[in-house]
Design a protein around this motif. Structure first.
Motif, mmCIF file in Angstrom:
data_model
loop_
_atom_site.group_PDB
_atom_site.id
_atom_site.type_symbol
_atom_site.label_atom_id
_atom_site.label_comp_id
_atom_site.label_asym_id
_atom_site.label_seq_id
_atom_site.Cartn_x
_atom_site.Cartn_y
_atom_site.Cartn_z
ATOM 1 N N ILE A 175 2.574 152.433 2.851
ATOM 2 C CA ILE A 175 1.980 151.367 3.661
ATOM 3 C C ILE A 175 1.187 151.956 4.822
ATOM 4 C CG2 ILE A 175 2.522 149.400 5.169
ATOM 5 C CD1 ILE A 175 2.915 148.846 2.191
ATOM 6 N N GLY A 176 1.656 153.061 5.362
ATOM 7 C CA GLY A 176 0.959 153.678 6.490
ATOM 8 C C GLY A 176 1.928 154.426 7.379
ATOM 9 N N ASP A 177 1.461 154.722 8.582
ATOM 10 C CA ASP A 177 2.310 155.453 9.526
ATOM 11 C C ASP A 177 3.427 154.543 10.052
ATOM 12 O OD1 ASP A 177 0.984 153.790 11.300
ATOM 13 O OD2 ASP A 177 -0.111 155.379 12.305
ATOM 14 N N ALA A 178 4.286 155.101 10.894
ATOM 15 C CA ALA A 178 5.461 154.368 11.375
ATOM 16 C C ALA A 178 5.081 153.091 12.123
ATOM 17 C CB ALA A 178 6.310 155.271 12.270
ATOM 18 N N VAL A 179 3.984 153.129 12.874
ATOM 19 C CA VAL A 179 3.559 151.944 13.633
ATOM 20 C C VAL A 179 3.233 150.797 12.682
ATOM 21 C CG1 VAL A 179 1.782 151.037 15.182
ATOM 22 C CG2 VAL A 179 2.727 153.320 15.563
ATOM 23 N N ARG A 180 2.502 151.080 11.611
ATOM 24 C CA ARG A 180 2.138 150.043 10.642
ATOM 25 C C ARG A 180 3.359 149.538 9.877
ATOM 26 N NH1 ARG A 180 -2.899 153.332 9.682
ATOM 27 N NH2 ARG A 180 -4.466 152.145 10.788
ATOM 28 N N ARG A 181 4.233 150.450 9.475
ATOM 29 C CA ARG A 181 5.448 150.044 8.751
ATOM 30 C C ARG A 181 6.330 149.160 9.631
ATOM 31 N NH1 ARG A 181 5.571 155.606 7.539
ATOM 32 N NH2 ARG A 181 7.521 155.849 8.683
ATOM 33 N N ASN A 182 6.487 149.538 10.887
ATOM 34 C CA ASN A 182 7.319 148.748 11.804
ATOM 35 C C ASN A 182 6.709 147.371 12.069
ATOM 36 O OD1 ASN A 182 9.289 150.682 12.034
ATOM 37 N ND2 ASN A 182 8.351 151.645 13.816
ATOM 38 N N ARG A 183 5.387 147.282 12.122
ATOM 39 C CA ARG A 183 4.729 145.990 12.328
ATOM 40 C C ARG A 183 5.018 145.055 11.153
ATOM 41 N NH1 ARG A 183 0.237 143.404 10.795
ATOM 42 N NH2 ARG A 183 -0.600 141.877 12.249
#
Length: 89
Positions: free
Chosen positions: A23-31
């Motif tokens: 999905i992407g980096d940690a920021v994108r996954r957490n969003r």
């Protein structure tokens, strides 16, 4: 998103969210996880009977807004949309 929602023997509905690194980096996954958890928080009481809901995010989930998440998850879980619109600007 892939959704599994078998009936639960628990009294309350429970949520599990899986978001892979694709999905992407940690920021994108957490969003993505925050959006799904907020949807579940707002609609938890509408899940009758209680269910164990498992959401697996797929590619493209990082681009979704809250309304997109709601429009995808609500019909799949048998929830009517529109009940929480007054809570959000």
């Amino acid at each position: 998103m892939v959704i599994q929602a078998p009936s639960s023997l628990q009294r309350d509905s429970r949520l599990g969210v899986t978001v892979s690194r694709r999905i992407g980096d940690a920021v994108r996954r957490n969003r993505v996880k925050r959006l799904v958890r907020e949807f579940f928080r707002l609609h938890r009481s509408e899940l009758q009977p209680a269910r164990d809901v498992l959401i697996i995010a797929r590619a493209g989930a990082e681009k979704l807004s809250f309304r997109d998440v709601e429009s995808e998850l609500a019909p799949a879980l048998g929830i009517r949309r529109g009940g929480c619109d007054q809570l959000r600007p």
